[in-house]
Design a protein around this motif. Structure first.
Motif, PDB file in Angstrom:
ATOM      1  N   LEU A 241      11.373  -4.914  18.025  1.00  0.00           N
ATOM      2  CA  LEU A 241      10.075  -5.009  16.967  1.00  0.00           C
ATOM      3  C   LEU A 241       9.188  -5.563  18.303  1.00  0.00           C
ATOM      4  CD1 LEU A 241      10.333  -5.592  13.477  1.00  0.00           C
ATOM      5  CD2 LEU A 241       8.586  -6.973  13.844  1.00  0.00           C
ATOM      6  N   PHE A 242       9.144  -6.182  18.934  1.00  0.00           N
ATOM      7  CA  PHE A 242       8.301  -6.625  20.206  1.00  0.00           C
ATOM      8  C   PHE A 242       7.883  -5.374  20.508  1.00  0.00           C
ATOM      9  CE2 PHE A 242       7.596  -8.322  24.230  1.00  0.00           C
ATOM     10  CZ  PHE A 242       6.699  -9.231  24.266  1.00  0.00           C
ATOM     11  N   VAL A 243       9.149  -5.175  21.770  1.00  0.00           N
ATOM     12  CA  VAL A 243       8.434  -3.478  22.350  1.00  0.00           C
ATOM     13  C   VAL A 243       7.220  -2.622  21.677  1.00  0.00           C
ATOM     14  CG1 VAL A 243       9.712  -1.927  23.006  1.00  0.00           C
ATOM     15  CG2 VAL A 243      10.074  -4.407  23.454  1.00  0.00           C
ATOM     16  N   THR A 244       7.904  -2.366  20.193  1.00  0.00           N
ATOM     17  CA  THR A 244       6.971  -1.318  19.696  1.00  0.00           C
ATOM     18  C   THR A 244       5.801  -1.786  19.402  1.00  0.00           C
ATOM     19  OG1 THR A 244       9.071  -1.335  18.260  1.00  0.00           O
ATOM     20  CG2 THR A 244       7.529  -0.153  17.394  1.00  0.00           C
ATOM     21  N   SER A 245       5.686  -3.380  19.050  1.00  0.00           N
ATOM     22  CA  SER A 245       4.356  -3.276  18.377  1.00  0.00           C
ATOM     23  C   SER A 245       3.499  -4.114  20.232  1.00  0.00           C
ATOM     24  CB  SER A 245       4.296  -5.196  18.732  1.00  0.00           C
ATOM     25  OG  SER A 245       4.690  -6.013  19.029  1.00  0.00           O
ATOM     26  N   CYS A 249       0.033  -1.451  20.804  1.00  0.00           N
ATOM     27  CA  CYS A 249      -1.489  -2.386  21.343  1.00  0.00           C
ATOM     28  C   CYS A 249      -2.085  -1.375  22.083  1.00  0.00           C
ATOM     29  CB  CYS A 249      -0.889  -3.886  21.829  1.00  0.00           C
ATOM     30  SG  CYS A 249      -1.655  -5.285  20.867  1.00  0.00           S
ATOM     31  N   PHE A 250      -1.110  -0.912  23.193  1.00  0.00           N
ATOM     32  CA  PHE A 250      -1.225  -0.872  24.495  1.00  0.00           C
ATOM     33  C   PHE A 250      -2.338   0.443  23.936  1.00  0.00           C
ATOM     34  CE2 PHE A 250      -0.211   2.086  28.163  1.00  0.00           C
ATOM     35  CZ  PHE A 250      -1.150   1.261  28.866  1.00  0.00           C
ATOM     36  N   HIS A 255      -7.310   3.699  23.172  1.00  0.00           N
ATOM     37  CA  HIS A 255      -7.616   4.429  22.424  1.00  0.00           C
ATOM     38  C   HIS A 255      -9.131   3.698  21.553  1.00  0.00           C
ATOM     39  CE1 HIS A 255      -8.030   8.062  19.481  1.00  0.00           C
ATOM     40  NE2 HIS A 255      -8.571   6.683  18.418  1.00  0.00           N
ATOM     41  N   CYS A 256      -9.397   2.689  21.471  1.00  0.00           N
ATOM     42  CA  CYS A 256     -10.502   1.637  21.578  1.00  0.00           C
ATOM     43  C   CYS A 256     -11.314   1.703  22.492  1.00  0.00           C
ATOM     44  CB  CYS A 256      -9.971   0.443  20.714  1.00  0.00           C
ATOM     45  SG  CYS A 256      -9.431   0.610  19.417  1.00  0.00           S
ATOM     46  N   ILE A 257     -10.974   1.704  24.095  1.00  0.00           N
ATOM     47  CA  ILE A 257     -12.199   1.202  24.624  1.00  0.00           C
ATOM     48  C   ILE A 257     -12.837   2.636  24.816  1.00  0.00           C
ATOM     49  CG2 ILE A 257     -12.009   1.410  26.991  1.00  0.00           C
ATOM     50  CD1 ILE A 257      -9.908  -1.089  26.810  1.00  0.00           C
ATOM     51  N   GLN A 258     -11.792   3.279  25.339  1.00  0.00           N
ATOM     52  CA  GLN A 258     -12.104   5.267  24.838  1.00  0.00           C
ATOM     53  C   GLN A 258     -13.409   5.464  23.940  1.00  0.00           C
ATOM     54  OE1 GLN A 258      -9.126   7.770  24.853  1.00  0.00           O
ATOM     55  NE2 GLN A 258      -8.722   7.503  27.562  1.00  0.00           N
ATOM     56  N   LYS A 259     -13.503   5.073  22.757  1.00  0.00           N
ATOM     57  CA  LYS A 259     -14.067   5.184  21.746  1.00  0.00           C
ATOM     58  C   LYS A 259     -15.429   4.325  22.395  1.00  0.00           C
ATOM     59  CE  LYS A 259     -13.338   6.842  17.109  1.00  0.00           C
ATOM     60  NZ  LYS A 259     -12.936   5.911  15.986  1.00  0.00           N
TER      61      LYS A 259
END
Ligand SMILES: *[C@@H]1O[C@H](CO)[C@@H](O)[C@H](O)[C@H]1NC(C)=O
Ligand SMILES: *[C@@H]1O[C@H](CO)[C@@H](O)[C@H](O)[C@H]1NC(C)=O
Length: 266
Positions: A241-245, A249-250, A255-259
């Motif tokens: 769960l931790f690795v997936t999250s 997030c990464f 994606h957000c930063i690029q936007k």
């Protein structure tokens, strides 16, 4: 006069005279000499009072013979009271008096002891599973005489182990007792302790006792096989769960930063 007879007469006279002079009935009666106390057991360095006395009414001389430092505190014709100090090892002091040219003495045995000043208890390990072994170890540093020492290991008020020691050198040394047992569920409800007892009664002293600080044993239930597998599964799931999250997030973060950067460019 025959030769044999003259010899008899000449030897006999001095012997008879000597017997008369030296018989206990003549002069002062038989007398006694006493030292008090009879036995002394002391810690090195202190000072003690000793009384040396006689039943002789008019002693010619008398006193205490010792390698220790001595001072007369009080005296009368039939007794002398001393203070002795600087005792560093086992020794004997003699009280003597001379009465009508006869000397008598009485002796006092002085023994050194080092009391148990520290009693150190250790449970190893302090955290143990039910059914697993653990060791109770007790140390008493710099104690003497070891042959008068008894170490008792206790669980609550119950005696688990008693250790005594053989005759050793008189120098103070560390005494040790260890005992291994299996941990029980109830062991967590009692305190363990160690008692050191130095019995000086045979040397004219008392019983010196010291007890360690109480120690508690942490007892836990050993885990069952299925309990272990459940814990491993849960831990693996949590890790996943931790690795997936982190990954999500990464990815979304980028994606957000690029936007945002794209909007600035406009
Ligand atoms: C010393 O011992 C004698 C005989 O027992 C006694 O009479 C005397 O009082 C004692 N002296 C002291 C100072 O205790
Ligand atoms: C064990 O010793 C501790 C510390 O001295 C004390 O607070 C506690 O009450 C003792 N427990 C028992 C069961 O005697």
């Amino acid at each position: 006069m025959p030769l044999g007879m003259s010899r008899f007469c000449c030897w006999d006279l001095p012997v008879a005279l000597l017997t008369l002079l030296c018989s206990p009935g003549s002069g002062e009666k038989a007398f006694e000499v006493h030292i008090w106390p009879k036995q002394l057991v002391v810690e090195p360095g202190g000072s003690w009072v000793i009384n040396c006395s006689t039943s002789c009414a008019h002693p010619d001389a008398g006193g205490l013979e010792t390698t220790l430092t001595k001072t007369v505190l009080k005296e009368q014709t039939q007794w002398k009271q001393y203070e002795v100090s600087s005792v560093s090892g086992d020794t004997v002091a003699y009280c003597h008096f001379t009465c009508s040219r006869k000397q008598k003495s009485d002796d006092l045995r002085i023994s050194i002891y080092h009391p148990p000043k520290q009693v150190l208890l250790k449970l190893r390990p302090a955290w143990v599973a039910v059914g697993r072994p653990f060791t109770i170890e007790c140390r008493v540093p710099a104690v003497a005489p070891l042959e008068n020492l008894t170490i008792t290991l206790l669980r609550g008020n119950e005696t688990l182990h008693i250790e005594t020691f053989g005759r050793t050198m008189r120098a103070p040394q560390e005494a040790r007792a260890t005992h291994s047992i299996t941990a029980h569920r109830e062991d967590g409800h009692h305190n363990f302790s160690c008692q050191a007892e130095l019995d000086l009664r045979s040397l004219g002293g008392e019983v010196v006792r010291r007890i360690s600080e109480p120690q508690a044993l942490m007892v836990y239930e050993p885990m069952q096989e299925n309990q272990v597998s459940i814990i491993i599964t849960v831990a693996a799931l949590l890790l996943l769960l931790f690795v997936t999250s982190v990954l999500l997030c990464f990815v979304f973060g980028r994606h957000c930063i690029q936007k945002r950067m794209g909007s600035y460019r406009v």
